[in-house]
Design a protein around this motif. Structure first.
Motif, mmCIF file in Angstrom:
data_model
loop_
_atom_site.group_PDB
_atom_site.id
_atom_site.type_symbol
_atom_site.label_atom_id
_atom_site.label_comp_id
_atom_site.label_asym_id
_atom_site.label_seq_id
_atom_site.Cartn_x
_atom_site.Cartn_y
_atom_site.Cartn_z
ATOM 1 N N ALA A 23 0.829 -1.206 0.000
ATOM 2 C CA ALA A 23 0.000 0.000 0.000
ATOM 3 C C ALA A 23 0.868 1.263 0.000
ATOM 4 C CB ALA A 23 -0.928 -0.002 1.211
ATOM 5 N N GLN A 24 1.987 1.237 0.747
ATOM 6 C CA GLN A 24 2.869 2.403 0.775
ATOM 7 C C GLN A 24 3.532 2.630 -0.582
ATOM 8 O OE1 GLN A 24 5.152 1.184 4.369
ATOM 9 N NE2 GLN A 24 4.766 3.263 5.117
ATOM 10 N N TRP A 25 3.956 1.554 -1.231
ATOM 11 C CA TRP A 25 4.562 1.688 -2.552
ATOM 12 C C TRP A 25 3.572 2.263 -3.562
ATOM 13 C CZ3 TRP A 25 9.265 2.120 -4.020
ATOM 14 C CH2 TRP A 25 10.306 1.463 -3.356
ATOM 15 N N LEU A 26 2.355 1.770 -3.530
ATOM 16 C CA LEU A 26 1.341 2.265 -4.466
ATOM 17 C C LEU A 26 1.021 3.728 -4.189
ATOM 18 C CD1 LEU A 26 -1.009 -0.856 -4.530
ATOM 19 C CD2 LEU A 26 0.433 -0.029 -6.404
ATOM 20 N N LEU A 27 0.923 4.081 -2.917
ATOM 21 C CA LEU A 27 0.677 5.470 -2.550
ATOM 22 C C LEU A 27 1.815 6.354 -3.047
ATOM 23 C CD1 LEU A 27 -0.698 7.771 -0.938
ATOM 24 C CD2 LEU A 27 0.541 6.941 1.074
ATOM 25 N N LEU A 28 3.047 5.922 -2.820
ATOM 26 C CA LEU A 28 4.205 6.708 -3.244
ATOM 27 C C LEU A 28 4.227 6.887 -4.758
ATOM 28 C CD1 LEU A 28 6.807 8.117 -2.353
ATOM 29 C CD2 LEU A 28 7.996 5.922 -2.619
ATOM 30 N N MET A 29 3.906 5.835 -5.503
ATOM 31 C CA MET A 29 3.915 5.928 -6.955
ATOM 32 C C MET A 29 2.854 6.898 -7.466
ATOM 33 S SD MET A 29 6.459 4.296 -8.141
ATOM 34 C CE MET A 29 7.297 4.892 -6.633
ATOM 35 N N VAL A 30 1.714 6.958 -6.781
ATOM 36 C CA VAL A 30 0.660 7.883 -7.192
ATOM 37 C C VAL A 30 1.135 9.323 -7.067
ATOM 38 C CG1 VAL A 30 -1.602 8.815 -6.553
ATOM 39 C CG2 VAL A 30 -1.292 6.352 -6.751
ATOM 40 N N VAL A 31 1.640 9.702 -5.888
ATOM 41 C CA VAL A 31 2.037 11.098 -5.677
ATOM 42 C C VAL A 31 3.289 11.439 -6.478
ATOM 43 C CG1 VAL A 31 0.916 11.282 -3.434
ATOM 44 C CG2 VAL A 31 3.275 10.499 -3.544
ATOM 45 N N CYS A 32 4.205 10.468 -6.653
ATOM 46 C CA CYS A 32 5.413 10.725 -7.439
ATOM 47 C C CYS A 32 5.079 10.923 -8.914
ATOM 48 C CB CYS A 32 6.398 9.572 -7.284
ATOM 49 S SG CYS A 32 7.292 9.554 -5.711
#
Length: 486
Positions: A23-32
């Protein structure tokens, strides 16, 4: 002596791998992805400027507004955008602003009126002014303080740098089809990220604290900067000593002075000016202005030079500048390691030195340059410089700052980067326009190069000035003494 850095760790921490959940990786990829899209948009549209100017019959002074309108809208509301996200909810603000960004991109790719085109760019900048700081705060509230958060922020900032650098390549590819695709290509990406954001950005509650929001400060800053940039760009045509130019500078100065008064009197200012005396804040912000301002101005002039003077196609230009984008993009996963090993201050000095050298070497170019000998060395040096300096400046901008003002320091560096870049670009455009001896259709290649060369000199001078600022002796003893004990 190595200055305090938010990336300082014990030896044990440095060798502990950061482990994130899916979930953290997916969240990071969205904002990045959104930050990369912001950088991509500025750079990509810059490549298309000659094509836009040809089709819509715009001169150099008008074309620069397509770039400046975006970065001014972006920079003028960055600090307010982050504060409203805290007040109204980060997830909500992020998704709404990104939706506006997508709509403005679609409209910009369809309009034929230059004024409407510039207006859509300003609206996109305003939208990005909300997505960038909100994305930053989404990371800081979803990743634990320390190595985990620092790695996430390092990836976040390098995504922005990578998007900006790779925009040269993508912009060339899109412009080879039509300049309108440099606007339209952002639409499906932004829509997709909105849908992904609805799934992977955690819901948050608006702040219940009375944090305030300095609307009048944001308004006076935006109006003052717009007036200053407009006056700078129009001065060559109206005359530097004309009543209109003098009045423009005077009114802009008065509005910016009003902004300073508001910031000193309002309960919750956008900028607490005292923070500039702490840590590396002032030097980091000036370095950011020099880095991004010189690079944006250089790209603007380089685009004109390669396409108008040398007659290169947008695709040919994209391939020629590919090494810069690749250097920045491939360095992104290792930026935090470089900073931990060598320290942000050393990387800033090395990066700005490489950048300045790249600009100086490019001054050798003529109307029939050899790519390998005359252009490629600068392309490589600029890629190295941007890759080293950009993430390091962002890290060092918050070094030694108390936790309660980390958000302010982060917003300030983003604002300086964008607003400062708009000012440097305006000066470069004014210098180039002031040397204009005719239209691009009547000027010879040599005359056009002479017209652009003063702008190239300005980019080199700004980068060297930033290097001197970054290398100046640190004055942080009092600020560090005021830090509360850990």
């Amino acid at each position: 002596m190595t200055s305090p850095s938010t990336l300082t760790r014990s030896a044990e921490q440095l060798h502990t791998a950061v482990r994130w959940t899916r979930a953290q990786w997916l969240l990071l990829m969205v904002v990045c992805t959104v930050l990369a899209l912001d950088g991509l948009d500025v750079s990509m549209v810059g490549v298309a400027l000659p094509s836009i100017g040809h089709e819509l019959h715009l001169g150099t002074d008008s074309l620069q507004w397509i770039v400046s309108a975006y970065v001014l809208g972006y920079g003028s509301l960055l600090l307010l955008g982050g504060r409203l996200a805290d007040l109204l909810g980060r997830r909500r603000i992020f998704l709404i602003a990104l939706t506006v960004f997508a709509a403005a991109s679609l409209l910009g790719g369809l309009v034929n009126d230059p004024t409407l085109l510039i207006a859509t760019r300003f609206i996109k900048g305003l939208a990005a002014a909300f997505t960038a700081p909100t994305g930053f705060s989404i990371i800081t509230t979803n990743f634990a303080e320390g190595r985990e958060r620092n790695k996430a922020l390092s990836i976040f900032t390098t995504f922005g740098a990578s998007g900006f650098s790779l925009g040269l390549v993508v912009g060339g590819l899109m412009t080879s089809l039509s300049w309108r695709w440099t606007f339209l290509v952002s639409v499906p990406i932004a829509v997709a990220v909105v849908l992904l954001g609805m799934l992977f950005i955690p819901r948050d509650k608006p702040s219940t604290e009375e944090s305030g929001h300095d609307v009048w400060g944001a308004v006076t800053l935006a109006l003052g900067m717009l007036g200053l940039v407009y006056t700078l760009v129009s001065a060559p045509q109206k005359g530097w000593g004309s009543v209109a130019t003098i009045a423009g500078f005077a009114i802009s100065a008065a509005v910016l002075a009003t902004f300073a008064v508001i910031e000193n009197r309002v309960k919750h200012p956008l900028i607490r000016f005292g923070i500039l005396r702490e840590g590396w804040v002032a030097r980091a912000n000036l370095s950011a202005i020099g880095l991004f301002g010189s690079y944006l101005s250089f790209q603007f002039i380089l685009t004109m030079y390669l396409q108008s003077v040398l007659g290169w196609s947008p695709l040919g230009m994209a391939l020629a500048l590919l090494p810069t984008g690749l250097l920045v993009a491939t360095s992104a996963p290792f930026a935090d390691r470089f900073i931990e090993k060598f320290g942000a201050p050393k990387l800033i000095l090395t990066g700005l030195t490489s950048l300045g050298l790249g600009y100086v070497l490019f001054l050798r170019v003529g109307t029939s340059p050899n790519y390998v000998l005359d252009i490629l060395p600068s392309v490589i040096l600029l890629g190295i410089g941007f890759a080293l300096a950009f993430p390091s400046i962002n890290v060092q901008a918050t070094a030694g700052i108390r936790d309660s003002e980390q958000g302010l320091a982060a917003g300030l560096i983003q604002t300086s980067t964008q607003v400062g870049a708009a000012l440097v670009l305006a000066v470069a455009t004014a210098i180039v326009s002031g040397h204009d001896a005719g239209t691009s259709s009547t000027l010879s290649a040599a005359a056009m190069l002479d017209q652009y060369r003063p702008g190239l000199v300005l980019s080199a001078a700004v980068a060297i000035a930033a290097l001197l600022v970054a290398a100046s002796p640190a004055r942080r003893r009092r600020a560090l003494a005021e830090q509360p004990a850990a």
